[in-house]
Design an enzyme around this catalytic site. Structure first.
Site, mmCIF file in Angstrom:
data_model
loop_
_atom_site.group_PDB
_atom_site.id
_atom_site.type_symbol
_atom_site.label_atom_id
_atom_site.label_comp_id
_atom_site.label_asym_id
_atom_site.label_seq_id
_atom_site.Cartn_x
_atom_site.Cartn_y
_atom_site.Cartn_z
ATOM 1 N N GLY A 33 0.687 -1.567 0.243
ATOM 2 C CA GLY A 33 0.002 0.024 0.290
ATOM 3 C C GLY A 33 1.188 0.912 -0.047
ATOM 4 O O GLY A 33 0.610 2.550 0.301
ATOM 5 N N ASP A 34 1.960 1.378 -0.001
ATOM 6 C CA ASP A 34 3.191 2.575 0.234
ATOM 7 C C ASP A 34 3.939 2.228 -0.144
ATOM 8 O O ASP A 34 4.872 2.116 0.424
ATOM 9 C CB ASP A 34 3.088 2.774 1.601
ATOM 10 C CG ASP A 34 3.752 3.871 1.715
ATOM 11 O OD1 ASP A 34 3.169 5.115 0.601
ATOM 12 O OD2 ASP A 34 3.928 4.675 2.757
ATOM 13 N N THR A 35 4.420 1.661 -1.644
ATOM 14 C CA THR A 35 5.877 1.381 -2.108
ATOM 15 C C THR A 35 6.324 2.384 -2.607
ATOM 16 O O THR A 35 5.852 2.362 -3.615
ATOM 17 C CB THR A 35 5.411 0.092 -2.663
ATOM 18 O OG1 THR A 35 4.477 0.012 -4.066
ATOM 19 C CG2 THR A 35 5.525 -1.235 -2.569
ATOM 20 N N ASN A 36 7.475 3.191 -1.448
ATOM 21 C CA ASN A 36 7.850 4.500 -2.588
ATOM 22 C C ASN A 36 9.212 3.966 -1.980
ATOM 23 O O ASN A 36 10.407 2.926 -1.851
ATOM 24 C CB ASN A 36 7.343 5.747 -1.998
ATOM 25 C CG ASN A 36 7.547 5.471 -0.598
ATOM 26 O OD1 ASN A 36 8.644 5.497 -0.384
ATOM 27 N ND2 ASN A 36 6.450 5.451 0.339
ATOM 28 N N ASN A 39 10.394 3.417 1.209
ATOM 29 C CA ASN A 39 9.857 2.105 2.099
ATOM 30 C C ASN A 39 10.959 0.760 1.540
ATOM 31 O O ASN A 39 10.274 0.179 2.198
ATOM 32 C CB ASN A 39 8.625 1.840 2.431
ATOM 33 C CG ASN A 39 7.938 3.035 3.278
ATOM 34 O OD1 ASN A 39 8.700 3.779 4.404
ATOM 35 N ND2 ASN A 39 6.978 3.297 2.677
#
Length: 175
Positions: A33-36, A39
């Protein structure tokens, strides 16, 4: 099919009319949900290459469509790359070495990448009003996001996807 973003439709209407009817065919499961880039931990493996060795921040885990994870990953990785449209093919290569997109997912990828970019730009500006001391973090997308969105919009769905899928076909996961 005609580019859903080249008509008089807003992107919201394009999503409702073009993506929503296809969601039932999207592969689903647990996504980060927050692959950047903030992270993902990478480890050098030689010759200037790196491999993912860890992932941080599991606060956004959810059961949803895998292609949403792919789209967010492409969107956020584009932000820091000097050639942002070159990112999609490389990420697709890695992704499809594990999970091949179906036709509906492929047809919706362009709009799904535009989504997190737009969302990040809007939320960044909105949250800046609440947390002005956190300006550098909140506006990280604004640094390149508007330029990338404009470039993608001007190229259009067909050309962006042609580039991503052509590039992906030229990479070898085992290089």
């Amino acid at each position: 099919m005609e580019n859903p973003c080249r008509s008089d439709q807003s992107s919201h209407r394009a999503f409702k009319s073009y993506v929503l009817p296809k969601i039932g065919s999207f592969q689903k499961g647990i996504i980060h949900g927050d692959t950047n880039d903030k992270n993902i931990i990478v480890t050098p493996v030689g010759n200037g290459r790196h491999e993912v060795s860890g992932v941080l921040d599991f606060s956004s885990l959810m059961n949803d469509c895998y292609v949403f994870e792919l789209a967010a990953t492409i969107a956020y990785m584009m932000l820091e790359n000097p050639s942002p449209l070159d990112v999609g093919g490389a990420i697709l290569t890695g992704w499809e070495s594990i999970m091949v997109l179906n036709e509906d997912e492929r047809e919706c990828l362009y709009l799904l990448v535009l989504g997190p970019l737009c969302q990040s730009l809007v939320y960044g500006r909105e949250n800046l009003k609440k947390y002005p001391d956190n300006k550098d973090y909140l506006l990280v997308t604004a640094k390149n996001g508007t330029r990338i969105l404009t470039q993608m919009w001007e190229m259009g769905k067909k050309e962006v996807e042609r580039k991503w899928f052509t590039d992906a076909s030229t990479f070898s996961v085992n290089e």
